[in-house]
Design an enzyme around this catalytic site. Structure first.
Site, short mmCIF file in Angstrom:
data_model
loop_
_atom_site.label_atom_id
_atom_site.label_comp_id
_atom_site.label_asym_id
_atom_site.label_seq_id
_atom_site.Cartn_x
_atom_site.Cartn_y
_atom_site.Cartn_z
N ASP A 1 -31.20 -54.84 30.01
CA ASP A 1 -31.45 -56.28 30.09
C ASP A 1 -32.87 -56.64 29.63
OD1 ASP A 1 -28.96 -56.37 31.18
OD2 ASP A 1 -29.62 -56.85 33.21
N ASP B 1 -18.55 -56.71 30.31
CA ASP B 1 -19.82 -56.13 30.72
C ASP B 1 -19.61 -54.91 31.62
OD1 ASP B 1 -22.42 -55.71 31.51
OD2 ASP B 1 -22.79 -57.75 32.21
N GLY C 1 -26.40 -50.32 25.29
CA GLY C 1 -26.90 -49.36 24.31
C GLY C 1 -26.65 -47.91 24.66
#
Ligand SMILES: *[C@@H]1O[C@H](CO)[C@@H](O)[C@H](O)[C@H]1NC(C)=O
Ligand SMILES: *[C@@H]1O[C@H](CO)[C@@H](O)[C@H](O)[C@H]1NC(C)=O
Ligand SMILES: *[C@@H]1O[C@H](CO)[C@@H](O)[C@H](O)[C@H]1NC(C)=O
Ligand SMILES: *[C@@H]1O[C@H](CO)[C@@H](O)[C@H](O)[C@H]1NC(C)=O
Length: 420
Positions: free
Chosen positions: A216, A156, A195
């Site tokens: 999110d 992440d 994205g």
């Protein structure tokens, strides 16, 4: 065996390959979207081994495992240290208070019950919640996770690469991809970059099995202005994915983010005030239609009967897990875009269709096969996958009343193809 020889090859020419975007980074995993549970949406970093074991037991008993939800993914907060990895340069360690038996024992437990275990890290010195990250330790961390029996990695970047050059983000994705491949354990790879930098265009070639298409998710079906304030509600996420379906398929999926079904506005982590049962059902149906990974975000130990019934609909799950792996496209929409028809072809040549009413009032919607699916079937039968009812055969457009924020999910088979 194949992976072993590949890892040997990679370790000898890693420096060269790492500069190229190369399809030999394909790990051949996740030929259908990953299904399971992830700890973040409900629990944030307040996780521990008792919670994870209870989650496993609950998903075993409730039928969720049988339905295909097998990945149990630890999100951020399993690590021992907060702070810069440079100050803790040794091997990553699990928090000894939260996970006194260690992650390997937890993976063994998950495997003994027929589940898989996922783990979490990030490409910086710190992870999103401030724990030690994997920067400059990628190979070492991958080997450690493999030795623990890890099956899935969420890697992440905390939406922090918005302005980074694409080549830099690509190098980050590829470095961990190579590290996982050389670990010689099959580990599904989620490259989480919110994205940015058109990740869908290149992440598959760089070895990722799934990538987030947006920021999110929030616990909302349609909260005006959400997207402008960073969070994507259900409709925002669908709209973001609508033009990206060409990039998604077996082994490489657009990820619409973890499910909000059953959160009911009670998430400590997500913004949003919750959605109705109908809206959660629409959300789940649409994530299945667009072939997103399906990771439950709620506390499965306390799911309502309605939420559980939603998640256990095998006919909906079948659309998501179809071996053809086609994400649904928007086949038709009304001029004001309040009504949309999503459709996709299935491996058995049937069609899956969603009649989605985004508007605030009940609407009559019509499915016209020639207009919407461009298929020349003169007679067809319809199955309503929420009512579990067969209808037809029909030889004209199918009409149905769709409630506000509801999606009718249909499966369509030909009875007679083109009349000559
Ligand atoms: C990597 O790319 C460079 C430049 O595009 C090329 O010269 C080189 O042969 C490539 N290496 C591999 C292993 O594909
Ligand atoms: C990776 O390999 C699988 C089959 O092993 C294939 O279905 C998939 O399309 C490949 N992915 C890419 C990005 O080439
Ligand atoms: C998707 O593409 C269509 C046509 O190219 C365009 O009109 C539409 O605005 C795009 N939608 C999004 C959400 O980008
Ligand atoms: C929900 O409740 C009904 C009625 O009590 C029961 O028949 C059904 O099995 C329950 N469904 C689930 C998924 O627990």
């Amino acid at each position: 065996m194949r992976l072993l020889s590949l890892s040997f090859l990679l370790s000898t020419c890693l420096a060269v390959v790492a500069q190229n975007s190369s399809s030999n980074l394909n790990n051949s995993l996740s030929l259908t979207p990953a299904m399971g549970w992830s700890s973040w949406n409900q629990f944030g970093d307040s996780i521990n081994e008792q919670l994870i074991m209870e989650t496993i037991d609950s998903m075993d008993k409730s039928g969720l495992k049988e339905a295909g939800f097998i990945y149990i993914n630890l999100d951020d907060g399993w690590q021992r240290y907060k702070g810069d990895r440079k100050d803790h340069p040794g091997p990553l360690e699990a928090d000894p208070v939260k996970f006194p038996s260690g992650i390997k024992a937890l993976a063994d437990y998950a495997h003994s019950k027929g589940f898989k275990l996922g783990i979490y890290s990030g490409p910086g010195d710190l992870t999103c919640a401030g724990y030690t990250g994997s920067k400059d330790h990628e190979s070492e961390d991958a080997v450690l996770w493999a030795s623990w029996g890890i099956d899935h990695l969420k890697y992440d970047s905390c939406c922090s690469h918005a302005d980074a050059p694409q080549a830099e983000v690509q190098a980050v994705v590829r470095t961990m991809s190579l590290a996982l491949l050389s670990s010689s354990r099959p580990i599904v790879y989620h490259a989480c970059h919110c994205g940015w930098v058109s990740v869908w265009e290149w992440a598959a070639a760089d070895g990722a099995n799934q990538w987030r298409i947006g920021q999110d998710i929030s616990d909302d079906f349609n909260y005006p202005g959400n997207r402008e304030k960073y969070y994507f509600d259900v409709l925002d996420m669908l709209d973001r994915g609508a033009n990206l379906t060409q990039y998604s398929g077996p082994g490489h999926w657009n990820d619409y983010d973890m499910l909000i079904v059953g959160l009911e506005g009670k998430s400590g982590q997500l913004v949003g005030t919750g959605a109705s049962d109908v809206e959660y059902r629409t959300h789940f149906s649409m994530w299945a239609m667009v072939a997103s990974p399906l990771l439950i975000g709620a506390d499965v130990r306390t799911l309502s009967n309605t939420s559980l019934t939603t998640l256990l609909n095998r006919e909906i799950i079948e659309l998501n897990q179809d071996p053809l792996g086609k994400p649904a496209d928007v086949a038709w929409e009304s001029a004001d875009k309040t009504q949309q028809i999503y459709a996709k072809v299935m491996a058995d040549d049937s069609y899956a269709v969603a009649l989605l009413n985004r508007g605030g009032a009940t609407a009559d919607m019509n499915l016209n096969l020639r207009r919407d699916l461009t298929i020349p079937w003169d007679k067809y039968r319809v199955r309503d996958l929420w009512k579990h009812e067969d209808k037809g055969p029909y030889d004209m457009p199918y009409s149905v009343e769709v409630m506000a924020h509801e999606a009718k999910i249909l499966r369509i088979w030909p009875v007679e193809k083109t009349r000559n």
